[in-house]
Design an enzyme around this catalytic site. Structure first.
Site, mmCIF file in Angstrom:
data_model
loop_
_atom_site.group_PDB
_atom_site.id
_atom_site.type_symbol
_atom_site.label_atom_id
_atom_site.label_comp_id
_atom_site.label_asym_id
_atom_site.label_seq_id
_atom_site.Cartn_x
_atom_site.Cartn_y
_atom_site.Cartn_z
ATOM 1 N N GLU A 1 26.993 -32.801 -38.241
ATOM 2 C CA GLU A 1 27.956 -31.770 -38.655
ATOM 3 C C GLU A 1 29.092 -31.757 -37.635
ATOM 4 O O GLU A 1 28.849 -31.585 -36.442
ATOM 5 C CB GLU A 1 27.268 -30.398 -38.687
ATOM 6 C CG GLU A 1 28.171 -29.343 -39.305
ATOM 7 C CD GLU A 1 27.921 -27.936 -38.788
ATOM 8 O OE1 GLU A 1 28.256 -26.986 -39.489
ATOM 9 O OE2 GLU A 1 27.398 -27.781 -37.663
ATOM 10 N N HIS B 1 24.944 -23.529 -46.411
ATOM 11 C CA HIS B 1 24.616 -22.148 -46.035
ATOM 12 C C HIS B 1 25.744 -21.442 -45.287
ATOM 13 O O HIS B 1 25.624 -20.262 -44.975
ATOM 14 C CB HIS B 1 23.349 -22.159 -45.171
ATOM 15 C CG HIS B 1 23.566 -22.870 -43.857
ATOM 16 N ND1 HIS B 1 23.826 -24.215 -43.772
ATOM 17 C CD2 HIS B 1 23.594 -22.406 -42.589
ATOM 18 C CE1 HIS B 1 24.016 -24.539 -42.515
ATOM 19 N NE2 HIS B 1 23.878 -23.471 -41.770
ATOM 20 N N ASP B 2 26.808 -22.177 -44.943
ATOM 21 C CA ASP B 2 27.947 -21.584 -44.226
ATOM 22 C C ASP B 2 29.157 -21.370 -45.124
ATOM 23 O O ASP B 2 30.183 -20.855 -44.669
ATOM 24 C CB ASP B 2 28.400 -22.514 -43.085
ATOM 25 C CG ASP B 2 27.370 -22.658 -41.989
ATOM 26 O OD1 ASP B 2 26.555 -21.731 -41.799
ATOM 27 O OD2 ASP B 2 27.378 -23.712 -41.315
ATOM 28 N N ASP C 1 23.444 -30.294 -35.919
ATOM 29 C CA ASP C 1 24.336 -29.139 -35.884
ATOM 30 C C ASP C 1 25.462 -29.341 -34.855
ATOM 31 O O ASP C 1 25.181 -29.691 -33.704
ATOM 32 C CB ASP C 1 23.481 -27.927 -35.484
ATOM 33 C CG ASP C 1 24.171 -26.604 -35.730
ATOM 34 O OD1 ASP C 1 24.385 -26.253 -36.902
ATOM 35 O OD2 ASP C 1 24.468 -25.894 -34.743
ATOM 36 N N ASP D 1 16.681 -29.931 -39.046
ATOM 37 C CA ASP D 1 17.973 -29.510 -38.508
ATOM 38 C C ASP D 1 17.855 -29.577 -36.991
ATOM 39 O O ASP D 1 16.957 -28.972 -36.406
ATOM 40 C CB ASP D 1 18.266 -28.069 -38.971
ATOM 41 C CG ASP D 1 19.744 -27.817 -39.147
ATOM 42 O OD1 ASP D 1 20.508 -28.212 -38.247
ATOM 43 O OD2 ASP D 1 20.128 -27.211 -40.168
HETATM 44 O O1 TEU Z 1 27.876 -24.353 -38.049
HETATM 45 C C1 TEU Z 1 28.961 -24.689 -37.267
HETATM 46 C C2 TEU Z 1 30.272 -24.379 -37.853
HETATM 47 O O2 TEU Z 1 31.254 -24.810 -37.336
HETATM 48 C C3 TEU Z 1 30.385 -23.556 -39.025
HETATM 49 O O3 TEU Z 1 30.280 -23.945 -40.256
HETATM 50 C C4 TEU Z 1 30.308 -22.154 -38.711
HETATM 51 O O4 TEU Z 1 29.386 -21.521 -39.530
HETATM 52 C C5 TEU Z 1 31.648 -21.602 -39.001
HETATM 53 O O5 TEU Z 1 32.535 -22.142 -38.121
HETATM 54 C C6 TEU Z 1 31.644 -20.164 -38.857
HETATM 55 O O6 TEU Z 1 32.882 -19.718 -39.313
HETATM 56 C C7 TEU Z 1 26.615 -24.621 -37.587
HETATM 57 C C8 TEU Z 1 25.596 -24.042 -38.532
HETATM 58 O O7 TEU Z 1 25.697 -24.683 -39.766
HETATM 59 C C9 TEU Z 1 25.795 -22.567 -38.610
HETATM 60 O O8 TEU Z 1 24.949 -21.963 -39.544
HETATM 61 C C10 TEU Z 1 25.543 -22.010 -37.230
HETATM 62 O O9 TEU Z 1 25.839 -20.643 -37.225
HETATM 63 C C11 TEU Z 1 26.372 -22.708 -36.168
HETATM 64 O O10 TEU Z 1 26.395 -24.109 -36.291
HETATM 65 C C12 TEU Z 1 25.787 -22.436 -34.800
HETATM 66 O O11 TEU Z 1 24.574 -23.104 -34.669
#
Ligand code: TEU
Length: 595
Positions: free
Chosen positions: A295, A369-370, A237, A130
């Site tokens: 992402e 995970h989100d 990310d 990641d």
């Molecule tokens: O996520 C970015 C993101 O836009 C999301 O899915 C975020 O979790 C969501 O907007 C919250 O409501 C990435 C990662 O996958 C996430 O786990 C991190 O917290 C984030 O970036 C910051 O690094």
């Protein structure tokens, strides 16, 4: 195979870790990466904190992953995407990195990481790291140095003075009105630095300034270092936030409140394509056939097509958010849920399939995970329908064109959990949102209801390995409580049952490996406006694959003549046995190979 010498040809800077001195174990175990290998691959995402704990401290770790690699080998996945394991104060569970070239002691050591690479490679499984480089931790040495007045690294982050005529540190003095993704302003007044810094996420996640070429080279050098250690690619990310406008201006407002968070103001910036192409060349991403997936909240079919067009030397694929935002309430209110419109979901996936049919490539996911657990969100997690709906959702996803991602536990049909109150939550997003909303006078019960359906902690409960103490995840007390349904929903039970979600997923993965039509076939949606049935075909060199799925908890009937005659077709995989009539049981799905 990537060798350390070829991967590290470009120079490093003194700001980054030196290249590994002797060839690390992961790089030594040969793993073939032919051109385009990822087009028929399936990726499995591991959230290390929640996967398997080897030392009883309640948090998953790298030795725990190594101990369970055979589960992944049996499932048949090609790649592991490892959520961050780097040194971190863990404000956002590792998405706040303080040292990109070391492993956090919570997860193990660099030697453990080398061993994981070697052990995975021995099983033919590749590993994606990641890559979190839109921001660092505020404890990263770069930021610590940057905040010193007069520092040579001052320009590595986004420092700005208070808004004209405002007292620094007072409400409204922030340089712009941007809101952080995790509640509150996206700017923090730093007394020591005498300036505000930008943080689109928590205040412990300051945004890097990619306009500065030294920042970019430091990131590329770090990536080369990981390539030399033997990694097979990167999940990047929020990579479409790295190019920010040079002039930072206020977001539009409605009733005095900024619309959305800071995301809209920075997504898909004017230098994004340039930075990605520069990275590709500097790290040798295409040259070494590394898998790259970006992402990208706020990406569209058009941006994805440009960035995944091989000719542009960008990325292999992107994660869109369009389909996972369809059941969200009005703008900016992620925790207000609206019922899912199945037709909108089907049409959305169709638009990505058609939009990237000739140029570019799709990634396919329901879960990560989100996100809440797919079976609870898009399926039906009642005991009656959990298993069939998890299988049918998997069939639908895997029969689309693109690279499917399986999030840990999805192959078991793991569901959203039940928390008694806010003290059960651990995610900084949930805790900040709760404090903010309740502080503004929202009904605490309503706030908790929103978290129950959409909190990220739903996906982060420990992996359910068996029906023993703490689901076999840890011998200690888990950092986040285990979902009480582990007694029936667990890997041991799933693997033992030939009709389980696990074996269904395993067969879907095998089909992709065996039949080129699954990986490459041309996509067509059938019955696009049907509110229950998801039907599609994939066609390659005269072979057609047909999926017919009832994506609902009520019986459904396929309208006469809507799909091809399947009386002589080969049934490849089904949830309810060999049934070919027009009537579909709730969550029944069938995959055929026609004539
Ligand atoms: O996520 C970015 C993101 O836009 C999301 O899915 C975020 O979790 C969501 O907007 C919250 O409501 C990435 C990662 O996958 C996430 O786990 C991190 O917290 C984030 O970036 C910051 O690094």
């Amino acid at each position: 195979m990537t060798t350390p010498s070829s991967a590290t040809a470009a120079a490093t800077t003194s700001d980054t870790a030196s290249e590994p001195s002797s060839a690390p174990a992961g790089a030594l175990v040969t793993v073939e990466r032919p051109e385009g290998w990822w087009r028929n691959a399936v990726v499995y995402q591991i959230y290390p904190r929640s996967f398997a704990d080897s030392n009883g401290d309640g948090t998953g770790d790298i030795p725990g992953i190594i101990a369970h690699l055979d589960h992944l080998a049996e499932l048949g996945v090609d790649v592991i995407w490892l959520s961050p394991v780097y040194t971190s104060p863990m404000d956002d569970n590792g998405y706040d990195i303080a040292d990109y070239s070391d492993i956090d002691p919570l997860f193990g050591t660099l030697e453990d990481m080398d061993e994981l690479l070697a052990q995975a490679h021995r099983r033919g499984i590749k590993i994606l790291m990641d890559l979190v480089v839109n921001h660092t931790s505020d404890e990263h040495p770069w930021f610590v140095e940057s905040r010193q007045p007069g520092s040579a690294k001052r320009d590595w982050y986004w420092w700005r003075p208070a808004r004209d005529g405002h007292e620094p540190g007072t409400p409204g003095a922030e340089p712009t009105n941007w809101v952080s993704a995790f509640s509150g302003p996206a700017w923090h007044w730093d007394e020591e630095a005498g300036a505000y810094y930008l943080h689109l996420f928590t205040r412990k996640q300051p945004d890097l300034n990619w306009e500065n070429p030294e920042v970019r080279e430091a990131v590329y050098a770090m990536m080369r270092w990981w390539v030399a250690r033997g990694v097979d690619g990167f999940r990047m990310d929020v990579i479409n936030f790295i190019s920010k406008p040079t002039e930072l201006v206020d977001a539009p407002t409605q009733d005095g409140q900024p619309l959305g968070d800071g995301f809209e103001m920075v997504a898909n910036g004017h230098r994004l394509q340039e930075f990605l192409a520069e990275m590709n060349v500097a790290v040798g991403l295409d040259e070494h056939h590394l898998l790259t997936v970006g992402e990208m909240p706020g990406s569209t079919v058009e941006t994805a097509r440009t960035l995944t067009d091989r000719a542009n030397r960008g990325l292999n694929m992107v994660f869109t958010f369009e389909h996972v935002n369809l059941d969200r309430g009005p703008r900016g209110s992620k925790f207000s849920h609206v019922p899912l419109d199945l037709v909108a979901l089907k049409r959305n996936l169709e638009s990505w399939q058609l939009g990237l049919a000739e140029v570019g490539w799709n990634s396919l996911y329901w879960d990560n995970h989100d996100q809440p657990r797919a079976v609870s969100r898009f399926g039906d997690d009642s005991p009656e329908h959990r298993s069939a709906s998890a299988k049918t959702l998997a069939s639908v996803l895997h029969m689309h064109r693109g690279t499917p991602y399986v999030y840990q536990g999805e192959e078991l049909g793991m569901t959203n959990t039940q928390f008694a109150g806010i003290s059960d939550y651990r995610d900084v997003e949930a805790l900040n949102y709760h404090a903010d909303a309740v502080g503004r006078g929202a009904d605490p019960e309503a706030v908790l209801a929103g978290l129950a359906s959409h909190s990220r902690d739903n996906a982060r409960t420990p992996m359910q390995w068996d029906d023993t103490h703490q689901a076999g995840f840890t011998e200690g007390i888990p950092w986040l409580s285990v979902n009480p349904n582990y007694v029936t929903v667990n890997a041991r039970a799933e693997v033992a049952d030939p009709g389980s979600v696990f074996h269904h997923t395993r067969k879907l993965i095998a089909l992709r490996h065996e039949l080129p039509v699954v990986a490459e076939g041309r996509f067509a949606l059938l019955l696009g406006d049907d509110p229950q049935i998801w039907a599609l075909t994939r066609t390659l060199e005269g072979r057609t694959l047909l999926l017919v799925a009832n994506v609902s908890s009520q019986p459904a009937t396929v309208p006469d003549g809507a799909v091809a005659d399947v009386s002589t077709a080969q049934l490849l995989l089904a949830t309810h046995g060999d049934r070919r009539g027009a009537d579909l049981e709730p969550w029944e799905s069938r995959i055929f190979l026609l004539g």
